[in-house]
Scaffold this active site. Sequence first.
Site, PDB file in Angstrom:
ATOM      1  CG  ASN A  37       4.688 -24.204  43.419  1.00 28.47           C
ATOM      2  OD1 ASN A  37       3.555 -23.726  43.494  1.00 28.47           O
ATOM      3  ND2 ASN A  37       4.900 -25.493  43.189  1.00 28.47           N
ATOM      4  CG  ASP A  38       3.112 -18.117  39.910  1.00 29.25           C
ATOM      5  OD1 ASP A  38       2.323 -17.396  40.561  1.00 29.25           O
ATOM      6  OD2 ASP A  38       3.295 -17.980  38.687  1.00 29.25           O
ATOM      7  CG  HIS A 130     -11.814 -16.825  14.499  1.00 35.19           C
ATOM      8  ND1 HIS A 130     -12.108 -15.477  14.393  1.00 35.19           N
ATOM      9  CD2 HIS A 130     -10.811 -17.056  13.609  1.00 35.19           C
ATOM     10  CE1 HIS A 130     -11.328 -14.932  13.486  1.00 35.19           C
ATOM     11  NE2 HIS A 130     -10.536 -15.855  12.995  1.00 35.19           N
ATOM     12  CG  ASP A 169     -13.076 -11.441   7.227  1.00 34.36           C
ATOM     13  OD1 ASP A 169     -14.046 -12.209   7.272  1.00 34.36           O
ATOM     14  OD2 ASP A 169     -12.381 -11.183   8.226  1.00 34.36           O
ATOM     15  CE  LYS A 192      -9.361  -9.796   7.575  1.00 34.94           C
ATOM     16  NZ  LYS A 192      -9.736  -9.948   9.004  1.00 34.94           N
ATOM     17  NE  ARG A 194      -5.682 -10.798  10.469  1.00 30.14           N
ATOM     18  CZ  ARG A 194      -6.024  -9.818  11.284  1.00 30.14           C
ATOM     19  NH1 ARG A 194      -5.075  -9.073  11.869  1.00 30.14           N
ATOM     20  NH2 ARG A 194      -7.289  -9.544  11.526  1.00 30.14           N
ATOM     21  CG  ASP A 218     -15.284  -9.219  12.486  1.00 29.85           C
ATOM     22  OD1 ASP A 218     -15.433 -10.412  12.137  1.00 29.85           O
ATOM     23  OD2 ASP A 218     -14.200  -8.612  12.383  1.00 29.85           O
TER      24      ASP A 218
END
Length: 315
Positions: A37-38, A130, A169, A192, A194, A218
């Site tokens: 069924n994945d 991040h 940035d 910067k 976006r 970055d």
Amino acid sequence: MRDIAVFSGNAHPDLAREVCAHLGVPLSPTRISRFANDCLGVQLHANCRERDVFLIQPLVRPVQEHLVELLLMCDAARGASAARITVVMPHYSYARSDKKDAPRISIGGRLVADLLVAAGAGRVLAMTLHSPQVHGFFSVPVDHLNALRELAVHFRQYDLSRTTVVSPDLGNAKEAAAFARLIGAPVAAGAKQRFAEDRVSISSVIGDVTGRDVIVLDDEIAKGSTVLELLDRLRELGARTIRVACTHGLFAAGALKRLSEQPDVLEIVCTNTVPLPMEEEHTDKLRVLSIAPALAEAVRRIHNGESVSALFEQS
């Protein structure tokens, strides 16, 4: 090293094996199967009872597949009576979803953090998130490493007397400034804006880059649109040479090819937090640095109850 078990999913087994080689422990086998069924199923093929378990899995493409693998590995280790479960996540892709910057938008960075804890993670070891606030999304301890020392060791082989580190940035400027201090260089940053996932505008560069050898730094390079836009501004301002560096070299949609085709880009440097896309592996300008020794030392310190932050005091 006693009472430790290290497992890996399918995201980056080469990195997991390298970390284990530095630790001097075997990489314990993991069986990941797919039902008719994945649905995925995970079985850890080593004893976890009352052991310190480390699960190495960056969230890379296919991200959702590897996330579910990681959640199931956590659940399997918890069900096998692991004493502690530490998720070693060299790349946390959902960290980019860290704020509500549009109406009715999800904050995936916090949601996935909650899922990992609910699945059994008692600690997280991450590399270059991040944004700093993502650290606080987890309700368990997080050890947040960076690759600035590894990058600095690489770039110290060059004459840095006329070098400026440039952040694309202002959001990454603090990280760029820390790197610049390591190599004894000034720092600059792009202004910067976006407009879409792959459309950005950098109106100016704050800092002196004219006649300078520039290192663009970055945290990650995905499609490369930000770096390519910054290169245009650096050319206009008369930068002498350009090198590009990042921690997470995702290089999606032919980004590495586009960057390597820029005649004034002398070198592209990244680490092995994520596997290189197969179609992106071949360019003479690419240098891949290993962060396995740093991850292994952090794992050793976590296991032995030693300070992980002391790693950065040794720089």
